[in-house]
Enzyme design. Structure first.
Site, PDB file in Angstrom:
ATOM      1  N   ALA C  44      20.735 -40.198   7.666  1.00  0.00           N
ATOM      2  CA  ALA C  44      19.215 -39.688   7.675  1.00  0.00           C
ATOM      3  C   ALA C  44      18.744 -40.376   8.773  1.00  0.00           C
ATOM      4  O   ALA C  44      17.523 -40.235  10.096  1.00  0.00           O
ATOM      5  CB  ALA C  44      19.342 -40.746   6.723  1.00  0.00           C
ATOM      6  N   GLY C  45      19.365 -41.792   9.430  1.00  0.00           N
ATOM      7  CA  GLY C  45      18.771 -42.458  10.955  1.00  0.00           C
ATOM      8  C   GLY C  45      18.695 -41.891  11.866  1.00  0.00           C
ATOM      9  O   GLY C  45      18.063 -41.264  12.513  1.00  0.00           O
ATOM     10  N   ARG C 330      29.200 -34.576 -13.534  1.00  0.00           N
ATOM     11  CA  ARG C 330      30.131 -35.285 -13.700  1.00  0.00           C
ATOM     12  C   ARG C 330      29.964 -36.749 -14.243  1.00  0.00           C
ATOM     13  O   ARG C 330      31.031 -37.252 -14.509  1.00  0.00           O
ATOM     14  CB  ARG C 330      30.136 -36.541 -12.092  1.00  0.00           C
ATOM     15  CG  ARG C 330      29.775 -35.069 -10.535  1.00  0.00           C
ATOM     16  CD  ARG C 330      29.279 -35.543  -8.991  1.00  0.00           C
ATOM     17  NE  ARG C 330      29.383 -35.174  -8.285  1.00  0.00           N
ATOM     18  CZ  ARG C 330      29.979 -35.042  -6.591  1.00  0.00           C
ATOM     19  NH1 ARG C 330      28.505 -36.085  -6.506  1.00  0.00           N
ATOM     20  NH2 ARG C 330      30.203 -34.142  -6.034  1.00  0.00           N
ATOM     21  N   GLU C 446      19.891 -42.204   1.493  1.00  0.00           N
ATOM     22  CA  GLU C 446      19.918 -43.082  -0.113  1.00  0.00           C
ATOM     23  C   GLU C 446      19.975 -43.854  -0.019  1.00  0.00           C
ATOM     24  O   GLU C 446      19.655 -44.296  -1.449  1.00  0.00           O
ATOM     25  CB  GLU C 446      21.919 -42.781   0.199  1.00  0.00           C
ATOM     26  CG  GLU C 446      22.826 -43.214  -0.963  1.00  0.00           C
ATOM     27  CD  GLU C 446      24.047 -43.858  -1.086  1.00  0.00           C
ATOM     28  OE1 GLU C 446      25.147 -42.632  -0.398  1.00  0.00           O
ATOM     29  OE2 GLU C 446      24.639 -44.029  -2.308  1.00  0.00           O
ATOM     30  N   ARG C 456      23.116 -37.201  -9.229  1.00  0.00           N
ATOM     31  CA  ARG C 456      22.759 -36.326  -7.876  1.00  0.00           C
ATOM     32  C   ARG C 456      23.839 -35.069  -8.397  1.00  0.00           C
ATOM     33  O   ARG C 456      25.052 -35.010  -8.698  1.00  0.00           O
ATOM     34  CB  ARG C 456      23.129 -36.793  -7.162  1.00  0.00           C
ATOM     35  CG  ARG C 456      22.961 -36.371  -5.519  1.00  0.00           C
ATOM     36  CD  ARG C 456      22.962 -36.594  -4.486  1.00  0.00           C
ATOM     37  NE  ARG C 456      24.878 -37.335  -4.533  1.00  0.00           N
ATOM     38  CZ  ARG C 456      25.540 -36.872  -3.981  1.00  0.00           C
ATOM     39  NH1 ARG C 456      25.500 -36.032  -3.397  1.00  0.00           N
ATOM     40  NH2 ARG C 456      27.111 -37.750  -3.917  1.00  0.00           N
TER      41      ARG C 456
END
Lengths: 254, 210, 658
Positions: C44-45, C330, C446, C456
């Site tokens: 993201a960054g 999961r 996140e 997720r």
């Protein structure tokens, strides 16, 4: 696999900061389980040192699963220690036996100055990438991904080169502190792909120029880099870099 | 380094080829004729200048590498297990090259200078009677000369064993199909050339050729 | 102030396009005057910093690692989803949207998820253009594989290193902007506070981790791309340095923290081997395609796995969930493993593991191979050899990794696995524009809560990180900055900066002056144990209340008895860690509080009070159909604000895998 415990003597490089001169310190660690990772053994030692009122040992580490490339120890004369295709964080203590003495040093290279103890500054690698380790495509410029079929062999070779984690073990292991394996991995990845063609020549010239500027040594083809690379990057990439560099040097108009 | 190295590699073929004439065992007639041709043909003479230029370039490049590479690691490792990741001779090209250079100085002063002196001193009066074969035969009766030559050839052997294939890598030639072939040729070349050179002093010393 | 999620009006599939068509723009000349701080350089960054740099903003990118390339996105193995429908198997934006909302157990915001599905396709285009070497077919086109819980093949991958390749792509784009002078990179820097001027985020205080100096940095906007908080559990698959500090500082300054109790426990990890363990390693979910999970039928079994006969094994997933078997989602697989181990059927020295066995697959594949070779009379040994080769080709690198860590050969003896904390769906509350409840402060990837609800799906984390950075924030940030073009750069001598720095420096001094008797690590371990035991895979009101008290007590003890060696003005990893653990302790309390408040089971959050007769999770849409956004009021004091969820398209239903 039988588990066992061991007592070890550690000879570790201690250096307060970049400008200080360092020296080895000797430590004893007891009851180390063969199931521990090498860095967990260091965790145990550091806990012990803190409780004794002493300075813990500074070392780089992050993901501890062999992919971030942060860990960087020169263990018993080898980058990332005795196991093949392995990072320090994935080295486990069953590689050693009771009574062993283990010598741990930081990566040694003029281009990687020591920051503290076993930590070094690898920003030279960032600057080499800045010199050309990319494809100039702004966000939103891309065409449909499948509009550009890529030969599977080239795609696979590019992937193998792109597996480099930038840990610097190649530089550390090379008797000349050469960064050729690192640079060649990026040059190869992009030279093998059609997307990389427009900047192919300037990329290799600029990246090599930056590498030289950072004071890395030269490649004399001892291939220690390939042998110590945790990701098994092949020296055939270095040959490709040489080829790319020669042809770009000959054809450049500047 | 690779380019000048390969150039010197080709020279060694010629050099070893011409010198191998001594094994014809005809009292040096063929060898002297060949040597005379090599020292008097003007094309070869021009190439000789190129050879020295190449050699000097190879040496200068080597010195530059040595300087840069030493500077690249100011603090050495306290413990090194380099044999685990590379061959000792690949890491010792500088020292092997230096040994070779010392050997070359002795070698050139013995034979090359002798020939030139014969050709040009006193207006070339001794040129026709100069017998390089006999000179070799004489020199190689001395055990210490044979020893120096043997050591020189051993240095050459390790230098070539790494250098031959390394030159191709430097020039960008590393190919799944061809590199194994290049490596095999390199090893074969190294063995043959060094064996020939090694046999010369030894053969004279033990009187295998007359 | 009630939370305003700013979801655009109009039909679901037109919201984003409509938003883009009407959002305010900043002209190029003004962009040059606007400074943006990006904290964190993961997917993201790095993608946000690079994209904003390309657009002409002046960007500062911070990371605590020695290089942006080392952010933990790099460790993602499996793949990245995109609704490309290259496989012609009926995939579409709608299906990806639908699967994600359903997979999240109906606790995500529909509009955000739909936008995510819409931009997913552009992500793949962008990454390929950057030179990301995705797996390809012989014809040269991209390859896909299927991944947990979906019926289409929409996952793009690069062997087991998809995260690495995507991050290196974003990193190279970032480095290009650094070279062009649009981005300044601050590595080995850790953000320790947000600076607010007139209620807007206007900068950060960062500590140079090499020199220990505090630095003030101004920005017209601040983007937190700092990842998840899984390390609150001490043991997780996160990197050692992953922390909640940046998000937590923002939270304490007024940013709401949403759904903190939603954590994902991944079922297939290498189990803990002893007290020394520092970190857990994931084994890709894909292993469950061929491995069978079992425990012995007898409690406290001492025989080796291979010596236990078939009829004395309990393939509990196949028994409980005949329809999905070993391939249940999961959260379900994780809880079932815990249930068996808690009942005393666990294996290995710690008895906290179950077997993942490939022997059946080896024989099955071996027979197929023998058949292909026309070897009708193949001996069992031959079949096993052939089968091992097939398994090696599919999972070789994972088997090698397992062998390296445990020293056991999974071709000969079953793997031991146990669930481990892997991802946190909760995070800073953000609106549709990814803005937190502090103006000018954004959260991406996140670090925010928005897209995954209570669970997720596999291969969606990479998708979200890159969607936020490449394709969402470049548009939505303009909406805020367009009104800010007149704001001149604020001097870092402004009282707000001075005050913020003093606050940070006071806290560091306080920490250093405790000079207690216990290490930071020991506190972190204890915190992890409390949260894992009481706010882990299964939770109830009683233990959660206990946990809150225990965490509060731990906090007191920490602040009176922690020992930090070294000095302030130097490289001091113990001090860095102390600050992070102190924040984790506070977060731990909020997690328990949130888990206590949410008296329903949904996704990764299982409340024992809310289950069906046969022990399955039971959602309570009537009472808990909301995002729990917690506002920090004071020490151990939070106010709950609810963002009601509206499901216009995907109508909630109870999940069943029987």
């Amino acid at each position: 696999m039988e588990h066992y415990n061991m007592n070890l003597t550690l000879k570790v490089w201690k250096q307060k900061n970049t400008n200080a001169s360092g020296s080895f310190e000797i430590y004893q660690v007891k009851d180390i389980s063969s199931e521990m990772s090498f860095l967990e053994m260091f965790d145990v030692l550091n806990e012990q040192l803190i409780l004794e009122g002493k300075e813990p040992i500074a070392f780089d580490h992050d993901c501890r699963e062999g992919i971030c490339g942060m860990c960087s120890m020169y263990i018993n004369g080898r980058a990332h220690g005795p196991w093949e295709k392995n990072t320090t964080c994935q080295l486990h203590m069953r590689a050693f036996k009771d009574g062993d003495t283990i010598v741990v040093e930081p990566w040694r290279s003029k281009a990687f100055p020591v920051i503290k103890d076993l930590m070094v500054n690898r920003s030279a690698f960032d600057r080499i990438i800045q010199a050309g380790g990319y494809i100039s495509v702004n966000t939103g410029n891309a065409q449909d991904a499948n509009a550009l079929p890529i030969d599977k062999k080239n795609a696979d070779d590019a992937f193998m080169a792109a597996a480099c984690i930038g840990c610097g073990a190649c530089v550390a292991a090379c008797k000349n502190s050469s960064a050729m394996l690192f640079v060649s991995a990026k040059v190869s990845q992009l030279a093998l792909l059609p997307q990389g063609q427009p900047e192919r020549e300037s990329r290799v010239l600029n990246m090599v120029a930056q590498m030289d500027k950072e004071a890395f040594g030269n490649c004399t083809n001892t291939y220690a880099c390939e042998a110590e690379c945790p990701k098994g990057i092949s020296v055939s990439n270095i040959a490709r870099l040489n080829r790319e560099y020669l042809s770009a040097s000959l054809s450049t108009e500047e | 380094m690779g380019l000048t190295g390969l150039f010197l590699v080709t020279f060694l073929i010629v050099h070893a080829g011409v010198n191998a004439c001594i094994f014809i065992n005809d009292g040096g007639a063929t060898f002297n004729a060949a040597a005379h041709f090599m020292s008097h043909n003007w094309v070869i003479r021009i190439m000789e200048i190129g050879l020295f230029a190449g050699l000097i370039a190879h040496i200068l490049q080597g010195l530059l590498l040595w300087k840069q590479n030493t500077a690249a690691r100011p603090t050495k490792y306290a413990m090194s297990a380099a044999n685990e990741n590379s061959k000792w001779y690949s890491r010792s090209m500088g020292i092997l090259g230096s040994l070779l250079l010392i050997f070359l100085v002795i070698h050139i002063s013995k034979f090359f200078v002798g020939t030139k002196v014969a050709m040009y001193a006193d207006g070339g009066a001794n040129d026709a009677s100069h017998n390089l074969y006999l000179e070799m035969k004489e020199e190689f009766q001395k055990w210490w000369v044979v020893l120096i030559y043997s050591l020189g050839v051993i240095s050459l052997f390790w230098h070539l064993l790494h250098g031959f294939q390394s030159a191709f890598q430097t020039l960008g030639i590393n190919h799944k199909r061809y590199t194994p072939l290049i490596k095999t040729i390199g090893v074969g070349y190294t063995f043959i050339i060094c064996l020939l050179f090694l046999l010369m002093p030894i053969a004279f010393y033990f009187g295998w050729i007359q | 102030m009630a939370l305003n999620s700013k979801i655009p009006a109009g039909p679901m599939n037109e919201k984003w396009n409509d938003y883009k068509g009407h959002v305010k723009l900043v002209n190029p000349a003004n962009k040059r005057k606007l400074e943006i701080i990006v904290v964190g350089t993961g997917l993201a960054g790095a993608s946000a910093a690079a994209s904003l740099g390309e657009m002409g903003y002046k960007v500062k990118a911070f990371c605590f690692q020695d290089s942006p390339r080392r952010a933990h996105s790099i460790a993602a193995q499996g793949g990245i989803n995109a609704a490309k429908n290259y496989q012609n198997d009926g995939d579409s934006v709608f299906r990806l949207f639908y699967d994600t909302v359903k997979g999240g157990d109906y606790r995500a915001r529909e509009a955000n998820v739909h936008r995510l599905a819409e931009v997913s396709s552009s992500i793949i285009d962008q990454c390929v253009a950057q030179g990301v070497p995705f797996a390809r077919e012989y014809g040269g086109l991209l390859s896909n594989r299927s991944f947990g819980g979906t019926q289409v093949q929409r996952t793009f991958y690069a062997a087991g290193q998809t995260g690495q390749q995507l991050l290196l792509g974003a990193y190279s784009a970032l480095e290009r902007q650094v070279a062009l002078g649009n981005v300044t990179q601050y590595s080995r820097h850790e953000m320790l506070d947000v600076v607010k001027v007139d209620d807007k985020a206007r900068g950060i205080i960062a500590r140079n981790l090499v020199t220990g100096e505090l630095e003030r940095h101004f920005g017209h906007a601040v983007l937190l791309c700092t990842g998840g908080y899984g390390n609150v559990f001490y043991l997780s698959t996160n990197a050692m340095g992953s922390n909640v500090t940046a998000a937590w500082k923002a939270h304490k300054l007024g940013a709401h923290f949403a759904n903190p109790c939603f954590t994902q426990i991944h079922p297939t990890c290498i189990p803990v081997s002893g007290d020394h363990q520092s970190k857990l390693t994931l084994m890709s979910e894909s292993l469950r395609n061929d491995g069978r999970i079992w425990v012995p039928q007898q409690k406290n079994e001492t025989r080796k796995a291979v010596d236990i006969p078939e009829e004395e094994r309990d393939y509990y997933l196949e028994r409980r969930y005949p329809a999905f078997g070993n391939l249940v989602p999961r959260d379900v697989a994780s809880r079932a493993a815990k249930e068996r181990c808690d009942d005393g059927y666990g294996v290995g020295t710690t008895k906290m593991a179950v077997y993942l066995d490939f022997s059946d697959s080896i024989i099955r594949y071996g027979k197929i191979e023998a058949g292909k070779q026309g070897n009708v009379n193949a001996s069992e040994a031959e079949i096993i050899e052939l089968g091992k080769d097939v398994v090696k080709e599919k999972y070789g690198n994972l088997f090698e990794m397992y062998d390296k860590i445990t020293g056991e050969n999974p071709y000969e003896t079953p793997m031991r696995i146990y669930p481990a904390v892997h991802y946190t769906m909760g995070g800073l509350w953000v609106d549709y524009e990814l803005q937190t409840s502090i103006k000018g402060l954004y959260a991406l990837g996140e670090a925010n809560f928005s897209d995954h609800g209570a669970n997720r799906l596999g291969a969606s984390a990479l998708m979200q990180g890159l969607a936020d950075g490449y394709f969402v924030i470049p548009y939505t940030l303009g909406s805020y900055l367009a009104d800010d073009i007149a704001t001149k750069s604020i001097s870092t001598d402004h009282p707000a900066f001075v005050e913020a720095e003093k606050k940070v420096s006071d806290r560091i001094n306080t920490l250093m002056n405790i000079k207690g008797t216990k290490t930071v690590e020991s506190f972190h371990k204890r915190l992890g144990k409390i949260i894992w035991d009481k706010c882990g895979m299964s939770r109830n009101a009683k233990v959660l209340q206990e946990a809150i008290e225990e965490v509060q007590a731990l906090k007191k003890e920490f602040w009176s008895d922690v020992r930090i060696p070294g000095a302030i003005n130097e490289m001091n990893p113990e001090l860095d860690k102390a600050g992070r653990v102190a924040d984790f302790i506070e977060l731990g309390e909020l997690m328990c509080k949130d888990a206590l408040d949410r008296n329903e089971s949904c996704g990764g959050h299982f409340r024992e009070e809310s289950q069906t007769e046969d022990g399955e999770a039971k959602r309570d849409d009537e009472n808990y159909n909301y995002v729990a956004a917690w506002k920090y009021v004071g020490e151990s004091n939070w106010e709950l604000e609810k963002e009601e969820l509206n499901f216009e398209i995907v109508k909630p239903s109870q999940r069943s895998y029987k």
